[in-house]
Design a protein around this motif. Sequence first.
Motif, PDB file in Angstrom:
ATOM      1  N   PRO A 127      38.374  61.306  79.543  1.00 14.20           N
ATOM      2  CA  PRO A 127      37.166  60.604  79.081  1.00 14.20           C
ATOM      3  C   PRO A 127      36.774  59.400  79.945  1.00 14.20           C
ATOM      4  CG  PRO A 127      38.819  60.819  77.331  1.00 14.20           C
ATOM      5  CD  PRO A 127      39.485  61.120  78.616  1.00 14.20           C
ATOM      6  N   TRP A 128      37.650  59.000  80.865  1.00 13.65           N
ATOM      7  CA  TRP A 128      37.396  57.774  81.629  1.00 13.65           C
ATOM      8  C   TRP A 128      36.138  57.937  82.482  1.00 13.65           C
ATOM      9  CZ3 TRP A 128      39.033  53.191  80.689  1.00 13.65           C
ATOM     10  CH2 TRP A 128      38.962  52.173  81.650  1.00 13.65           C
ATOM     11  N   PRO A 129      35.244  56.935  82.488  1.00 15.94           N
ATOM     12  CA  PRO A 129      33.959  57.071  83.190  1.00 15.94           C
ATOM     13  C   PRO A 129      34.098  57.302  84.690  1.00 15.94           C
ATOM     14  CG  PRO A 129      33.936  55.184  81.689  1.00 15.94           C
ATOM     15  CD  PRO A 129      35.346  55.669  81.750  1.00 15.94           C
ATOM     16  N   PHE A 130      35.205  56.881  85.274  1.00 17.72           N
ATOM     17  CA  PHE A 130      35.364  56.978  86.717  1.00 17.72           C
ATOM     18  C   PHE A 130      36.312  58.117  87.108  1.00 17.72           C
ATOM     19  CE2 PHE A 130      34.721  52.575  85.357  1.00 17.72           C
ATOM     20  CZ  PHE A 130      33.445  52.391  85.858  1.00 17.72           C
ATOM     21  N   VAL A 131      36.296  59.166  86.300  1.00 21.33           N
ATOM     22  CA  VAL A 131      37.121  60.355  86.539  1.00 21.33           C
ATOM     23  C   VAL A 131      36.233  61.592  86.580  1.00 21.33           C
ATOM     24  CG1 VAL A 131      38.819  61.902  85.477  1.00 21.33           C
ATOM     25  CG2 VAL A 131      39.290  59.450  85.617  1.00 21.33           C
ATOM     26  N   TYR A 132      36.484  62.446  87.574  1.00 17.48           N
ATOM     27  CA  TYR A 132      35.802  63.743  87.640  1.00 17.48           C
ATOM     28  C   TYR A 132      36.873  64.807  87.421  1.00 17.48           C
ATOM     29  CZ  TYR A 132      32.767  67.544  89.215  1.00 17.48           C
ATOM     30  OH  TYR A 132      32.015  68.700  89.270  1.00 17.48           O
ATOM     31  N   TYR A 133      36.760  65.531  86.313  1.00 20.35           N
ATOM     32  CA  TYR A 133      37.800  66.475  85.896  1.00 20.35           C
ATOM     33  C   TYR A 133      37.304  67.907  86.060  1.00 20.35           C
ATOM     34  CZ  TYR A 133      40.971  68.942  82.672  1.00 20.35           C
ATOM     35  OH  TYR A 133      41.871  69.810  82.112  1.00 20.35           O
ATOM     36  N   THR A 134      38.143  68.739  86.670  1.00 19.25           N
ATOM     37  CA  THR A 134      37.806  70.159  86.788  1.00 19.25           C
ATOM     38  C   THR A 134      39.089  70.981  86.748  1.00 19.25           C
ATOM     39  OG1 THR A 134      36.753  71.864  88.170  1.00 19.25           O
ATOM     40  CG2 THR A 134      37.792  70.023  89.321  1.00 19.25           C
ATOM     41  N   ARG A 135      39.041  72.088  86.033  1.00 20.76           N
ATOM     42  CA  ARG A 135      40.212  72.961  85.943  1.00 20.76           C
ATOM     43  C   ARG A 135      40.349  73.855  87.165  1.00 20.76           C
ATOM     44  NH1 ARG A 135      44.416  72.539  82.604  1.00 20.76           N
ATOM     45  NH2 ARG A 135      44.694  74.776  82.833  1.00 20.76           N
ATOM     46  N   LYS A 136      39.217  74.172  87.794  1.00 16.40           N
ATOM     47  CA  LYS A 136      39.265  75.093  88.922  1.00 16.40           C
ATOM     48  C   LYS A 136      38.114  74.790  89.876  1.00 16.40           C
ATOM     49  CE  LYS A 136      39.268  80.048  90.065  1.00 16.40           C
ATOM     50  NZ  LYS A 136      39.150  81.422  89.535  1.00 16.40           N
ATOM     51  N   PHE A 137      38.387  74.828  91.165  1.00 19.38           N
ATOM     52  CA  PHE A 137      37.345  74.623  92.157  1.00 19.38           C
ATOM     53  C   PHE A 137      37.791  75.254  93.471  1.00 19.38           C
ATOM     54  CE2 PHE A 137      40.279  71.471  93.519  1.00 19.38           C
ATOM     55  CZ  PHE A 137      39.969  71.164  94.840  1.00 19.38           C
ATOM     56  N   THR A 138      36.851  75.402  94.379  1.00 19.20           N
ATOM     57  CA  THR A 138      37.175  75.844  95.730  1.00 19.20           C
ATOM     58  C   THR A 138      36.836  74.720  96.694  1.00 19.20           C
ATOM     59  OG1 THR A 138      34.961  76.767  96.125  1.00 19.20           O
ATOM     60  CG2 THR A 138      36.606  78.226  95.119  1.00 19.20           C
TER      61      THR A 138
END
Length: 241
Positions: A127-138
Motif C-alpha cells: 500500500p505504500w505510495p512510493f512502491v510499484y508492485y507487480t507479480r509478473k513482468f518482462t
Amino acid sequence: MDTLDNNIDIILSNIEGNSNETAATTDISTPYEDREISKEWIIAEIDKAKAKNKDISLEDWRDGLLKRHKIMKEITERHFPHAWDGIDFTLSVLRILNIDRCTLPFAGIILARSGGNKTLSSGMLVPWPFVYYTRKFTAKAFVSHNTAISSENLQKIDMLPKIRYKMLLTPELAPIFSANEDELLENIGIITSVLDGKGYTSDSGAHGQRGYFGNYMFVWVGATVDIPYRVHKLLSSLGPK
C-alpha cells in the motif's frame, strides 16, 4: 497484522479455551484502495507528521525511529517468526531512496524456500505510495515496443517512468530466471542498463527509437526460491549493483 496485534489477548484466550468472545474480523478480500489504510491515508499521515515535527532535532528523530523499529520487530517476531530478516531487508532497501544525492539504483533478491515468508516480507509494503508492485513482468516492459499499441499510447504502459523514485517489488522472479538462454541473456542485458540509473533507450522496426534518458533512480526487491547456476554467471555482469 494490525488486526492480529489488536486482538492478541482474545485470540490466545480462545486458543486456550478460556473465552467464547470473538475478535473483530477484517475482510482481506477488500482492495487496498478501499481499506482504511490507503495510499491517500498514508500520504495524509506523512504530511501531518512532517508538520508536527517540523523543527525536530536529529537526535530526537533518530531515537523515535529506533523506538518504532524495535516495536515493529517485536510485533513481527511475535506473530510471524522467521519473517523479520526479510522485512528488515526490504525496509532498508526502501530507505535508500532517502539518501541525499544517491542516483545509483539498487537491486536485492531475497532467497528462501517455499513458504519461507518471501511474499510476507515484501507484501506489507504494497500500500505504500512510493512502491510499484507487480507479480509478473518482462524486462521489455520497462520500455515497450508492443506492435498492437499505437506510438501515442505506449508511454502509458512503459514501466520505467512508473518506478522512477520508487521501490519496485516483484515477489516472484522465477519466470524471469526460467527463460531460455537467448531470452535470459536479453533480459539481463536490459536489467543491467536500467540499473545504471540513466534511463533506457531501445530501437525496433515497429516504433523506431523509444526510451527515457536522465535520472531514473529506483530500488528493487525481488524474491525467489533459488537462482540457477546459468543465471549466476549472467548476474556477474551486473557488477556491484
